[in-house]
Design a protein around this motif. Structure first.
Motif, PDB file in Angstrom:
ATOM      1  N   PHE A 191      28.792  45.906  30.879  1.00 11.52           N
ATOM      2  CA  PHE A 191      27.720  45.615  31.831  1.00 11.52           C
ATOM      3  C   PHE A 191      28.157  44.650  32.932  1.00 11.52           C
ATOM      4  CE2 PHE A 191      25.422  47.071  28.094  1.00 11.52           C
ATOM      5  CZ  PHE A 191      24.474  47.925  28.648  1.00 11.52           C
ATOM      6  N   LEU A 192      29.388  44.153  32.867  1.00 17.12           N
ATOM      7  CA  LEU A 192      29.871  43.267  33.920  1.00 17.12           C
ATOM      8  C   LEU A 192      29.962  44.029  35.239  1.00 17.12           C
ATOM      9  CD1 LEU A 192      32.719  41.423  31.995  1.00 17.12           C
ATOM     10  CD2 LEU A 192      30.607  40.379  32.827  1.00 17.12           C
ATOM     11  N   PRO A 193      29.530  43.432  36.339  1.00 14.08           N
ATOM     12  CA  PRO A 193      29.642  44.127  37.634  1.00 14.08           C
ATOM     13  C   PRO A 193      31.101  44.227  38.074  1.00 14.08           C
ATOM     14  CG  PRO A 193      28.872  41.885  37.949  1.00 14.08           C
ATOM     15  CD  PRO A 193      28.890  42.113  36.469  1.00 14.08           C
ATOM     16  N   MET A 194      31.418  45.301  38.746  1.00 18.12           N
ATOM     17  CA  MET A 194      32.777  45.528  39.227  1.00 18.12           C
ATOM     18  C   MET A 194      32.991  44.776  40.532  1.00 18.12           C
ATOM     19  SD  MET A 194      35.494  47.216  38.322  1.00 18.12           S
ATOM     20  CE  MET A 194      37.048  47.824  39.007  1.00 18.12           C
ATOM     21  N   PRO A 195      33.975  43.880  40.606  1.00 14.68           N
ATOM     22  CA  PRO A 195      34.222  43.172  41.868  1.00 14.68           C
ATOM     23  C   PRO A 195      34.594  44.139  42.985  1.00 14.68           C
ATOM     24  CG  PRO A 195      35.366  42.127  40.038  1.00 14.68           C
ATOM     25  CD  PRO A 195      34.853  43.426  39.524  1.00 14.68           C
ATOM     26  N   LYS A 196      34.169  43.827  44.201  1.00 19.36           N
ATOM     27  CA  LYS A 196      34.473  44.686  45.345  1.00 19.36           C
ATOM     28  C   LYS A 196      35.874  44.435  45.879  1.00 19.36           C
ATOM     29  CE  LYS A 196      29.666  45.099  46.854  1.00 19.36           C
ATOM     30  NZ  LYS A 196      28.706  44.872  47.963  1.00 19.36           N
ATOM     31  N   THR A 197      36.369  43.213  45.725  1.00 21.69           N
ATOM     32  CA  THR A 197      37.704  42.870  46.201  1.00 21.69           C
ATOM     33  C   THR A 197      38.423  42.069  45.132  1.00 21.69           C
ATOM     34  OG1 THR A 197      36.899  40.835  47.231  1.00 21.69           O
ATOM     35  CG2 THR A 197      37.002  42.811  48.619  1.00 21.69           C
ATOM     36  N   SER A 198      39.721  41.917  45.317  1.00 20.48           N
ATOM     37  CA  SER A 198      40.527  41.098  44.409  1.00 20.48           C
ATOM     38  C   SER A 198      40.839  39.769  45.077  1.00 20.48           C
ATOM     39  CB  SER A 198      41.821  41.835  44.047  1.00 20.48           C
ATOM     40  OG  SER A 198      42.610  42.023  45.195  1.00 20.48           O
ATOM     41  N   LEU A 199      41.357  38.828  44.304  1.00 19.92           N
ATOM     42  CA  LEU A 199      41.709  37.523  44.850  1.00 19.92           C
ATOM     43  C   LEU A 199      43.058  37.544  45.559  1.00 19.92           C
ATOM     44  CD1 LEU A 199      40.644  35.121  41.966  1.00 19.92           C
ATOM     45  CD2 LEU A 199      39.540  35.384  44.180  1.00 19.92           C
ATOM     46  N   PHE A 200      44.000  38.305  45.000  1.00 22.84           N
ATOM     47  CA  PHE A 200      45.352  38.269  45.564  1.00 22.84           C
ATOM     48  C   PHE A 200      45.639  39.484  46.434  1.00 22.84           C
ATOM     49  CE2 PHE A 200      49.938  38.906  45.529  1.00 22.84           C
ATOM     50  CZ  PHE A 200      50.367  37.659  45.929  1.00 22.84           C
ATOM     51  N   PHE A 201      45.434  40.685  45.895  1.00 23.50           N
ATOM     52  CA  PHE A 201      45.702  41.893  46.664  1.00 23.50           C
ATOM     53  C   PHE A 201      44.566  42.122  47.649  1.00 23.50           C
ATOM     54  CE2 PHE A 201      47.997  42.544  42.692  1.00 23.50           C
ATOM     55  CZ  PHE A 201      49.240  42.889  43.182  1.00 23.50           C
ATOM     56  N   ASN A 202      44.896  42.228  48.894  1.00 27.21           N
ATOM     57  CA  ASN A 202      43.849  42.435  49.892  1.00 27.21           C
ATOM     58  C   ASN A 202      43.536  43.918  50.038  1.00 27.21           C
ATOM     59  OD1 ASN A 202      45.904  43.521  51.543  1.00 27.21           O
ATOM     60  ND2 ASN A 202      46.425  41.464  52.269  1.00 27.21           N
TER      61      ASN A 202
END
Length: 471
Positions: A191-202
């Motif tokens: 049920f965790l939401p999927m992040p739209k972006t990553s922290l390192f890979f743009n």
């Protein structure tokens, strides 16, 4: 369905929803009552493994596998945007404890520890995920909640285990409770939401893909070729970025030494934690009412409290930090020496409590000192590399001390000859060597900083030829 969406999406859009779900996941995944007694469970009537088999054949699988898996997991975690790796972690936890519960024999136990190593390697996804779904203004608050959930889960599992064992509940039911707890964590992770972006890979790769699909013909084969070339170029660019970032991160001697302690300390901590139950089995064999769970719970809470206290200590850590690490690491070494030499289980429990209570604030010092000097984008990279180096060192130490064919094959203890260099004496000597290194480095840093300040004061004193701007 529309009503459900109206309720569900706002919870995920802010920071509260993901934080609550991640705290539930952290609590349930860490509440593993069987862990403080897993060696007793494997060597008892349930599995009938010998202590020698657990020491030299089962536990090393976890160490070696984790060393191999850590780098691949570290590289794919950010690219997959964390959630798939968190789901994989919970799934491997379920598999590991299911094998411990229903499996039999050495090979089943080894397979269980292999899956457990995958779950441990995936920790980087759990600690990185929250920063990709909440605004930066909530980082400090959310980090506190998540770490509190982890510590409470571990302490709750150990306390529950101790309570049930004290009342004579069979260890089998502790394994069942552990399986239920990690299964709840698996359900929560979905049920965790999927992040739209990553922290390192743009998003360069996705942008390049979009441009390519617009500019080229509609031929599927040509489109596939263009995407492959784009992916290859992007992968090369990211690896070059990783190498440059590593060079920048470790060019500072202050960061380098704190990273050295983080890696070496982690190695020693996990090595001691992995084999301390074997030590207690030797000190007090066939003791079903042992207090392993209680000691683990109390030492975890004490270490957490000490870590919080360190955050409020007013000290010039850039000057005194290395010396503090050296002095308290010597205390850890002394605790391990005495833990091994004593034949009293309560004294051994006491020194393990001291060991864990001291270790946790020291690793906290390293964490915030490293974080102060790094760009936020490089946190996962540096902490992941520190974990990798620590795991490789742990594998080397395991091969030297435990391996039955080529290593020293030192037994944990031997009542007939208490003066021999036993396994925990090696670990104590290891921490003593770290203490010596950081004490020498700390003394040098203190004198160097004081000399630099005296020189600066002399240069900027009244009557000097330097202008105020120079000073």
């Amino acid at each position: 369905m529309d009503a459900y969406r109206r309720y569900y999406v706002p919870c995920h859009a802010g920071w509260v929803g993901p934080t609550v779900l991640l705290c539930i996941y952290g609590f349930c995944s860490m509440m593993r009552p069987i862990e403080p007694f897993v060696t007793v469970f494997l060597t008892g009537t349930y599995k009938n493994l010998t202590t020698e088999q657990v020491t030299s054949q089962v536990i090393p699988v976890w160490t070696y596998s984790r060393a191999v898996l850590l780098v691949p997991v570290l590289l794919i975690t950010d690219f997959l945007r964390y959630k798939p790796v968190i789901v994989l972690q919970s799934l491997t936890y379920v598999t590991a404890f299911l094998l411990i519960l229903v499996g039999s024999g050495v090979h089943s136990a080894q397979l269980a520890f292999f899956f457990y190593s995958i779950a441990m390697a995936a920790d980087v996804a759990y600690f990185s995920y929250i920063y990709s779904v909440v605004p930066p203004s909530y980082y400090q608050r959310v980090t506190g909640y998540v770490r509190a959930a982890i510590l409470l889960g571990y302490a709750a599992g150990a306390s529950l285990a101790q309570l049930l064992v004290s009342f004579g509940v069979p260890l089998y039911y502790l394994a069942v409770m552990t399986l239920i707890s990690v299964s709840i964590a698996l359900i929560t992770s979905c049920f965790l939401p999927m992040p739209k972006t990553s922290l390192f890979f743009n998003e360069a790769y996705s942008v390049d893909q979009t441009k390519s699909s617009v500019d080229v013909n509609n031929s599927e084969s040509w489109d596939f070729w263009v995407k492959s070339v784009t992916a290859a170029k992007y992968a090369g660019m990211m690896f070059r970025t990783l190498i440059l970032d590593c060079k920048k991160c470790y060019s500072s001697m202050a960061v380098l030494f704190f990273c050295i302690w983080a890696a070496t300390g982690r190695c020693g901590f996990y090595q001691v934690s992995s084999y301390v139950q074997v030590l207690w089995v030797y000190i007090q064999p066939n003791n079903f009412t042992a207090y392993n769970g209680g000691v683990d719970a109390i030492s975890t809470l004490s270490g957490a409290a000490a870590s919080v206290a360190v955050g409020h200590v007013s000290l010039e850590w850039s000057v005194w930090g290395e010396l503090v690490l050296g002095g308290f690491t010597l205390l850890i070494a002394g605790a391990l020496f005495l833990m091994d030499l004593t034949g009293n289980i309560w004294i051994s429990y006491t020194f393990f409590f001291l060991f864990k209570t001291v270790y946790m604030p020291l690793t906290t010092i390293c964490t915030f000192q490293i974080a102060k000097k790094l760009n936020r984008r490089r946190y996962a990279l540096v902490f992941g590399l520190n974990s990798f180096v620590g795991t490789v060192l742990q594998s080397v130490l395991t091969a030297v001390v435990i391996n039955t064919n080529r290593g020293l094959n030192l037994r944990v203890t031997d009542a007939s000859n208490p003066l021999i260099l036993f396994q925990f004496i090696i670990y104590a000597s290891y921490f003593a060597a770290i203490s010596l290194l950081f004490t020498v480095r700390g003394v040098y840093t203190v004198f160097h900083m004081k000399a630099a300040r005296r020189s600066e004061t002399t240069t900027c004193s009244p009557g000097s030829s330097h202008s105020p701007k120079t000073c």
